[in-house]
Structure formats: structure tokens, C-alpha cells
Design a protein around this motif. Structure first.
Motif, PDB file in Angstrom:
ATOM      1  N   GLU A  26      24.671  50.218  30.506  1.00 36.29           N
ATOM      2  CA  GLU A  26      26.080  49.869  30.275  1.00 36.29           C
ATOM      3  C   GLU A  26      26.796  49.461  31.555  1.00 36.29           C
ATOM      4  O   GLU A  26      27.937  49.827  31.804  1.00 36.29           O
ATOM      5  N   THR A  27      26.091  48.685  32.357  1.00 39.30           N
ATOM      6  CA  THR A  27      26.632  48.183  33.620  1.00 39.30           C
ATOM      7  C   THR A  27      27.646  47.066  33.399  1.00 39.30           C
ATOM      8  O   THR A  27      28.571  46.896  34.178  1.00 39.30           O
ATOM      9  N   LEU A  28      27.470  46.303  32.337  1.00 40.17           N
ATOM     10  CA  LEU A  28      28.298  45.139  32.084  1.00 40.17           C
ATOM     11  C   LEU A  28      29.345  45.412  31.008  1.00 40.17           C
ATOM     12  O   LEU A  28      29.143  46.225  30.117  1.00 40.17           O
ATOM     13  N   SER A  29      30.441  44.691  31.110  1.00 40.80           N
ATOM     14  CA  SER A  29      31.489  44.731  30.095  1.00 40.80           C
ATOM     15  C   SER A  29      32.139  43.351  30.064  1.00 40.80           C
ATOM     16  O   SER A  29      31.736  42.451  30.804  1.00 40.80           O
ATOM     17  N   MET A  30      33.140  43.207  29.238  1.00 42.46           N
ATOM     18  CA  MET A  30      33.814  41.921  29.123  1.00 42.46           C
ATOM     19  C   MET A  30      35.128  41.949  29.897  1.00 42.46           C
ATOM     20  O   MET A  30      35.859  42.940  29.878  1.00 42.46           O
ATOM     21  N   SER A  31      35.423  40.852  30.554  1.00 43.26           N
ATOM     22  CA  SER A  31      36.653  40.730  31.318  1.00 43.26           C
ATOM     23  C   SER A  31      37.855  40.662  30.377  1.00 43.26           C
ATOM     24  O   SER A  31      37.744  40.190  29.245  1.00 43.26           O
ATOM     25  N   LYS A  32      38.982  41.103  30.860  1.00 42.02           N
ATOM     26  CA  LYS A  32      40.227  40.987  30.102  1.00 42.02           C
ATOM     27  C   LYS A  32      40.941  39.686  30.433  1.00 42.02           C
ATOM     28  O   LYS A  32      41.960  39.358  29.843  1.00 42.02           O
ATOM     29  N   ASN A  33      40.375  38.932  31.386  1.00 42.07           N
ATOM     30  CA  ASN A  33      40.973  37.670  31.818  1.00 42.07           C
ATOM     31  C   ASN A  33      40.077  36.508  31.408  1.00 42.07           C
ATOM     32  O   ASN A  33      38.884  36.504  31.714  1.00 42.07           O
ATOM     33  N   PRO A  34      40.641  35.512  30.748  1.00 41.29           N
ATOM     34  CA  PRO A  34      39.820  34.369  30.326  1.00 41.29           C
ATOM     35  C   PRO A  34      39.420  33.483  31.505  1.00 41.29           C
ATOM     36  O   PRO A  34      40.106  33.426  32.517  1.00 41.29           O
ATOM     37  N   ASN A  35      38.273  32.791  31.329  1.00 46.34           N
ATOM     38  CA  ASN A  35      37.855  31.829  32.347  1.00 46.34           C
ATOM     39  C   ASN A  35      38.567  30.498  32.095  1.00 46.34           C
ATOM     40  O   ASN A  35      39.448  30.404  31.223  1.00 46.34           O
ATOM     41  N   LYS A  36      38.185  29.465  32.821  1.00 47.06           N
ATOM     42  CA  LYS A  36      38.845  28.158  32.717  1.00 47.06           C
ATOM     43  C   LYS A  36      38.727  27.540  31.326  1.00 47.06           C
ATOM     44  O   LYS A  36      39.556  26.741  30.923  1.00 47.06           O
ATOM     45  N   LYS A  37      37.676  27.926  30.589  1.00 48.96           N
ATOM     46  CA  LYS A  37      37.456  27.379  29.247  1.00 48.96           C
ATOM     47  C   LYS A  37      38.080  28.244  28.150  1.00 48.96           C
ATOM     48  O   LYS A  37      37.983  27.926  26.979  1.00 48.96           O
ATOM     49  N   GLY A  38      38.684  29.352  28.535  1.00 49.50           N
ATOM     50  CA  GLY A  38      39.336  30.228  27.570  1.00 49.50           C
ATOM     51  C   GLY A  38      38.460  31.347  27.027  1.00 49.50           C
ATOM     52  O   GLY A  38      38.892  32.112  26.169  1.00 49.50           O
ATOM     53  N   TYR A  39      37.232  31.453  27.526  1.00 49.12           N
ATOM     54  CA  TYR A  39      36.333  32.533  27.108  1.00 49.12           C
ATOM     55  C   TYR A  39      36.553  33.753  27.989  1.00 49.12           C
ATOM     56  O   TYR A  39      36.967  33.632  29.140  1.00 49.12           O
ATOM     57  N   TYR A  40      36.235  34.911  27.460  1.00 50.48           N
ATOM     58  CA  TYR A  40      36.329  36.145  28.221  1.00 50.48           C
ATOM     59  C   TYR A  40      34.927  36.483  28.730  1.00 50.48           C
ATOM     60  O   TYR A  40      34.082  36.954  27.969  1.00 50.48           O
ATOM     61  N   PRO A  41      34.658  36.225  30.008  1.00 53.23           N
ATOM     62  CA  PRO A  41      33.304  36.380  30.542  1.00 53.23           C
ATOM     63  C   PRO A  41      32.893  37.831  30.761  1.00 53.23           C
ATOM     64  O   PRO A  41      33.726  38.739  30.831  1.00 53.23           O
ATOM     65  N   ALA A  42      31.612  38.018  30.882  1.00 55.18           N
ATOM     66  CA  ALA A  42      31.061  39.325  31.223  1.00 55.18           C
ATOM     67  C   ALA A  42      31.362  39.614  32.691  1.00 55.18           C
ATOM     68  O   ALA A  42      31.465  38.704  33.509  1.00 55.18           O
ATOM     69  N   ILE A  43      31.493  40.894  32.998  1.00 59.72           N
ATOM     70  CA  ILE A  43      31.684  41.346  34.375  1.00 59.72           C
ATOM     71  C   ILE A  43      30.802  42.577  34.602  1.00 59.72           C
ATOM     72  O   ILE A  43      30.436  43.275  33.653  1.00 59.72           O
ATOM     73  N   GLN A  44      30.471  42.830  35.847  1.00 58.20           N
ATOM     74  CA  GLN A  44      29.718  44.026  36.186  1.00 58.20           C
ATOM     75  C   GLN A  44      30.723  45.093  36.598  1.00 58.20           C
ATOM     76  O   GLN A  44      31.244  45.081  37.703  1.00 58.20           O
ATOM     77  N   HIS A  45      31.010  46.029  35.704  1.00 58.43           N
ATOM     78  CA  HIS A  45      32.022  47.044  35.990  1.00 58.43           C
ATOM     79  C   HIS A  45      31.447  48.306  36.620  1.00 58.43           C
ATOM     80  O   HIS A  45      32.183  49.119  37.152  1.00 58.43           O
ATOM     81  N   ALA A  46      30.127  48.498  36.554  1.00 62.06           N
ATOM     82  CA  ALA A  46      29.502  49.690  37.132  1.00 62.06           C
ATOM     83  C   ALA A  46      28.275  49.281  37.941  1.00 62.06           C
ATOM     84  O   ALA A  46      27.142  49.518  37.531  1.00 62.06           O
ATOM     85  N   PRO A  47      28.460  48.645  39.097  1.00 62.99           N
ATOM     86  CA  PRO A  47      27.328  48.126  39.866  1.00 62.99           C
ATOM     87  C   PRO A  47      26.279  49.157  40.251  1.00 62.99           C
ATOM     88  O   PRO A  47      25.094  48.847  40.275  1.00 62.99           O
ATOM     89  N   VAL A  48      26.670  50.375  40.526  1.00 59.60           N
ATOM     90  CA  VAL A  48      25.687  51.380  40.939  1.00 59.60           C
ATOM     91  C   VAL A  48      24.763  51.794  39.803  1.00 59.60           C
ATOM     92  O   VAL A  48      23.697  52.348  40.040  1.00 59.60           O
ATOM     93  N   ALA A  49      25.133  51.509  38.578  1.00 59.29           N
ATOM     94  CA  ALA A  49      24.308  51.882  37.422  1.00 59.29           C
ATOM     95  C   ALA A  49      23.170  50.895  37.175  1.00 59.29           C
ATOM     96  O   ALA A  49      22.206  51.219  36.497  1.00 59.29           O
ATOM     97  N   CYS A  50      23.239  49.702  37.749  1.00 58.26           N
ATOM     98  CA  CYS A  50      22.229  48.668  37.500  1.00 58.26           C
ATOM     99  C   CYS A  50      20.857  49.121  37.998  1.00 58.26           C
ATOM    100  O   CYS A  50      20.701  49.554  39.135  1.00 58.26           O
ATOM    101  N   ILE A  51      19.854  49.004  37.118  1.00 59.83           N
ATOM    102  CA  ILE A  51      18.485  49.393  37.468  1.00 59.83           C
ATOM    103  C   ILE A  51      17.593  48.178  37.731  1.00 59.83           C
ATOM    104  O   ILE A  51      16.400  48.313  37.959  1.00 59.83           O
ATOM    105  N   GLY A  52      18.160  46.985  37.659  1.00 57.29           N
ATOM    106  CA  GLY A  52      17.410  45.771  37.959  1.00 57.29           C
ATOM    107  C   GLY A  52      16.421  45.355  36.887  1.00 57.29           C
ATOM    108  O   GLY A  52      15.443  44.685  37.183  1.00 57.29           O
TER     109      GLY A  52
END
Length: 84
Positions: A32-58
Motif C-alpha cells: 500500500e505504498t501508492l495512492s491517488m493524488s487529490k490534485n488533477p494532472n494537466k489532462k484532468g486525471y488524478y494520478p497515482a502518487i507514492q505516499h509511503a516511500p519507506v514501505a516500497c519493497i521493490g
């Protein structure tokens, strides 16, 4: 000598302009390292973001499943990256 293994750090980059907010990466991430942004990108989509970088296992599942090829997983810290 210590039996403890050195923790490997991983870092995810997401090209927010390519991401269409499909949430596939979020659903396949085992830590559960990734989540969705609350801010839209230039195309109006809500992109994924890495909200818990230390949790990433690669595991690279997010990058492999991304239909837009907007995710890359790196081994190391953001300033010293090695693509996996």
C-alpha cells in the motif's frame, strides 16, 4: 558480525502527466505504498502518487501493470538511483 541484513531502499517515480488514474498500480501494490493524488494532472486525471516511500519493497508490480508505462521503480535513494 551481525546477522541483520541491510535494508534495501526503493524509490518509485510516476510521470503524472502520463498517468490516467486507473488505480491498477494502487490495487497491485502489496505494501500500500501508492495512492491517488487529490490534485488533477494537466489532462484532468488524478494520478497515482507514492505516499509511503519507506514501505516500497521493490517488487515492480506497479510498473509492470501500468498500462500507460508511467511508473518506474529504482533501487537506492532518489539522488542515487539504479533502475530495476
Amino acid at each position: 558480525m551481525s546477522n541483520m541484513k541491510k535494508k534495501k531502499d526503493f524509490y518509485v517515480t510516476i510521470d503524472e502527466d502520463l498517468c490516467k488514474g486507473c488505480m491498477i498500480c494502487v490495487s497491485v501494490c502489496p505494501t500500500e505504498t501508492l495512492s491517488m493524488s487529490k490534485n488533477p494532472n494537466k489532462k484532468g486525471y488524478y494520478p497515482a502518487i507514492q505516499h509511503a516511500p519507506v514501505a516500497c519493497i521493490g517488487c515492480n508490480k506497479c510498473a509492470l501493470m501500468c498500462p500507460e508505462i508511467s511508473i518506474r521503480v529504482f533501487k537506492g535513494q532518489p539522488l542515487h538511483q539504479e533502475a530495476i
